[in-house]
Design a protein around this motif. Structure first.
Motif, mmCIF file in Angstrom:
data_model
loop_
_atom_site.group_PDB
_atom_site.id
_atom_site.type_symbol
_atom_site.label_atom_id
_atom_site.label_comp_id
_atom_site.label_asym_id
_atom_site.label_seq_id
_atom_site.Cartn_x
_atom_site.Cartn_y
_atom_site.Cartn_z
ATOM 1 N N LEU A 1 49.412 50.016 61.198
ATOM 2 C CA LEU A 1 48.825 50.255 62.517
ATOM 3 C C LEU A 1 49.659 49.631 63.631
ATOM 4 O O LEU A 1 49.877 50.246 64.678
ATOM 5 C CB LEU A 1 47.400 49.705 62.547
ATOM 6 N N GLU A 2 50.117 48.401 63.410
ATOM 7 C CA GLU A 2 50.923 47.729 64.430
ATOM 8 C C GLU A 2 52.278 48.427 64.594
ATOM 9 O O GLU A 2 52.841 48.465 65.696
ATOM 10 C CB GLU A 2 51.136 46.266 64.064
ATOM 11 N N GLY A 3 52.811 48.968 63.493
ATOM 12 C CA GLY A 3 54.044 49.735 63.592
ATOM 13 C C GLY A 3 53.855 50.956 64.468
ATOM 14 O O GLY A 3 54.725 51.298 65.289
ATOM 15 N N LEU A 4 52.715 51.629 64.306
ATOM 16 C CA LEU A 4 52.393 52.782 65.149
ATOM 17 C C LEU A 4 52.295 52.372 66.612
ATOM 18 O O LEU A 4 52.810 53.064 67.506
ATOM 19 C CB LEU A 4 51.068 53.405 64.684
ATOM 20 N N ARG B 1 49.477 46.901 72.713
ATOM 21 C CA ARG B 1 48.421 47.890 72.449
ATOM 22 C C ARG B 1 48.019 48.605 73.733
ATOM 23 O O ARG B 1 47.745 49.809 73.730
ATOM 24 C CB ARG B 1 47.220 47.202 71.793
ATOM 25 N N GLU B 2 47.991 47.857 74.830
ATOM 26 C CA GLU B 2 47.661 48.470 76.124
ATOM 27 C C GLU B 2 48.706 49.500 76.517
ATOM 28 O O GLU B 2 48.382 50.611 76.951
ATOM 29 C CB GLU B 2 47.571 47.372 77.178
ATOM 30 N N ILE B 3 49.973 49.138 76.374
ATOM 31 C CA ILE B 3 51.061 50.058 76.735
ATOM 32 C C ILE B 3 51.032 51.295 75.845
ATOM 33 O O ILE B 3 51.232 52.415 76.311
ATOM 34 C CB ILE B 3 52.424 49.348 76.607
ATOM 35 N N ALA B 4 50.766 51.096 74.558
ATOM 36 C CA ALA B 4 50.780 52.211 73.601
ATOM 37 C C ALA B 4 49.707 53.240 73.914
ATOM 38 O O ALA B 4 49.905 54.445 73.713
ATOM 39 C CB ALA B 4 50.601 51.683 72.181
ATOM 40 N N GLY B 5 48.549 52.784 74.382
ATOM 41 C CA GLY B 5 47.470 53.717 74.718
ATOM 42 C C GLY B 5 46.862 54.399 73.509
ATOM 43 O O GLY B 5 46.249 55.461 73.644
ATOM 44 N N GLN B 6 47.004 53.797 72.336
ATOM 45 C CA GLN B 6 46.445 54.361 71.105
ATOM 46 C C GLN B 6 45.157 53.610 70.793
ATOM 47 O O GLN B 6 45.147 52.619 70.065
ATOM 48 C CB GLN B 6 47.456 54.216 69.960
ATOM 49 N N GLU B 7 44.051 54.077 71.368
ATOM 50 C CA GLU B 7 42.812 53.314 71.324
ATOM 51 C C GLU B 7 42.243 53.171 69.913
ATOM 52 O O GLU B 7 41.675 52.133 69.572
ATOM 53 C CB GLU B 7 41.780 53.958 72.256
#
Length: 218
Positions: free
Chosen positions: A93-96, A144-150
Motif C-alpha cells: 500500500l505504501e509503495g502505491l 498520502r495527502e499528495i497521492a490522493g489515494q484515499e
C-alpha cells in the motif's frame, strides 16, 4: 462529570467515543490485553453506554479491540508474527502511495517534502529521537495527502494503529534512526523527481528494512 450533565448519545456520542478510545489505544494509554470496562468509559468520555458499545464494535472491526466470550472486550495484543504480516501489507500500500505521489507532485509539494528531509536530518543529527519519530509519521501523512489515494490511505491508517507499539519501540533502538533517515531521504528524492517506479521501490525497500529490523527485535 456532574450528575446534571447530559451524556452525549447517538451518532455524535459514538464518534466521540471512537475518537477518544482509538487515541488512548494508539498512544499507549491503555495496554495490550487490558480489559475495557464500559461503565468506566461512560464516565471518562461522557457518552452513553450505547455509544461506548458502538465504538467498541467499530474498533473491533479495525482490529484494535477484541471481544472475549463471557469476558467483555480488551485491547488486542499484536504478536511479532502479526506485526510482520501487517508490515508486509503496508509495503504494498505504501509503495502505491509513493508511486501515486510521484505522478501528482507539484512544486509546492516538492518544497514541503524537501523541508521534511531537512528537519528529519536535523532531528537525527541532534539525537532528538522522539521528534524524528513524529516527523517520520508526518512525512508519510504528507505523502498520502499528495497521492490522493484515499482507499489506500484509509487502509494504511487502520494497519498502522494495530502496530504502533512495535514501531515506537523500533524507532528508539540505537542506530535505527540513522538507517531509517537514509531510506526516507531516498523516498523523497524519488517522489520529488517524479519517478513513480523509483519511488515505489524506495518505499518497498524501506518497509523491507523495517521488517528485517523488527525480526531482529523478536
Amino acid at each position: 462529570m456532574s450528575q446534571s450533565s447530559e451524556l452525549e448519545r447517538g451518532t455524535h456520542g459514538k464518534a466521540i467515543a471512537v475518537e477518544r478510545l482509538r487515541h488512548a489505544i494508539v498512544q499507549g494509554e491503555v495496554a495490550p490485553g487490558q480489559r475495557l470496562v464500559e461503565s468506566e468509559l461512560v464516565e471518562q468520555f461522557e457518552v452513553t453506554r450505547g455509544s461506548v458499545r458502538a465504538a467498541i464494535d467499530e474498533l473491533v472491526a479495525e482490529g484494535l479491540i477484541e471481544r472475549i466470550h463471557n469476558r467483555g472486550a480488551r485491547v488486542r495484543s499484536v504478536s511479532h508474527e502479526q506485526a510482520v504480516e501487517i508490515l508486509e501489507c503496508r509495503k504494498v500500500l505504501e509503495g502505491l502511495i509513493a508511486a501515486k505521489a510521484a505522478t501528482r507532485i507539484t512544486p509546492a509539494d516538492a518544497d514541503r517534502l524537501r523541508e521534511y528531509s531537512t528537519r528529519l536530518s536535523a532531528a537525527v543529527r541532534e539525537g532528538e529521537l522522539m521528534k524524528y519519530s513524529a516527523l517520520n509519521h508526518e512525512m508519510h501523512a504528507v505523502l498520502r495527502e499528495i497521492a490522493g489515494q484515499e482507499t489506500a490511505a484509509d487502509l494504511i491508517g487502520r494497519l498502522n494503529a494495530q502496530i504502533v507499539r512495535h514501531q515506537f519501540q523500533l524507532s528508539l533502538r540505537p542506530g535505527r534512526p540513522q538507517v531509517s533517515l537514509g531510506e526516507h531521504l531516498a523516498i523523497v528524492d524519488a517522489v520529488v523527481a517524479g519517478d513513480p517506479d523509483a519511488a515505489e521501490q524506495a518505499m518497498r525497500d524501506h518497509l523491507d528494512s523495517v521488517i528485517s529490523a523488527l525480526g531482529r527485535n523478536a
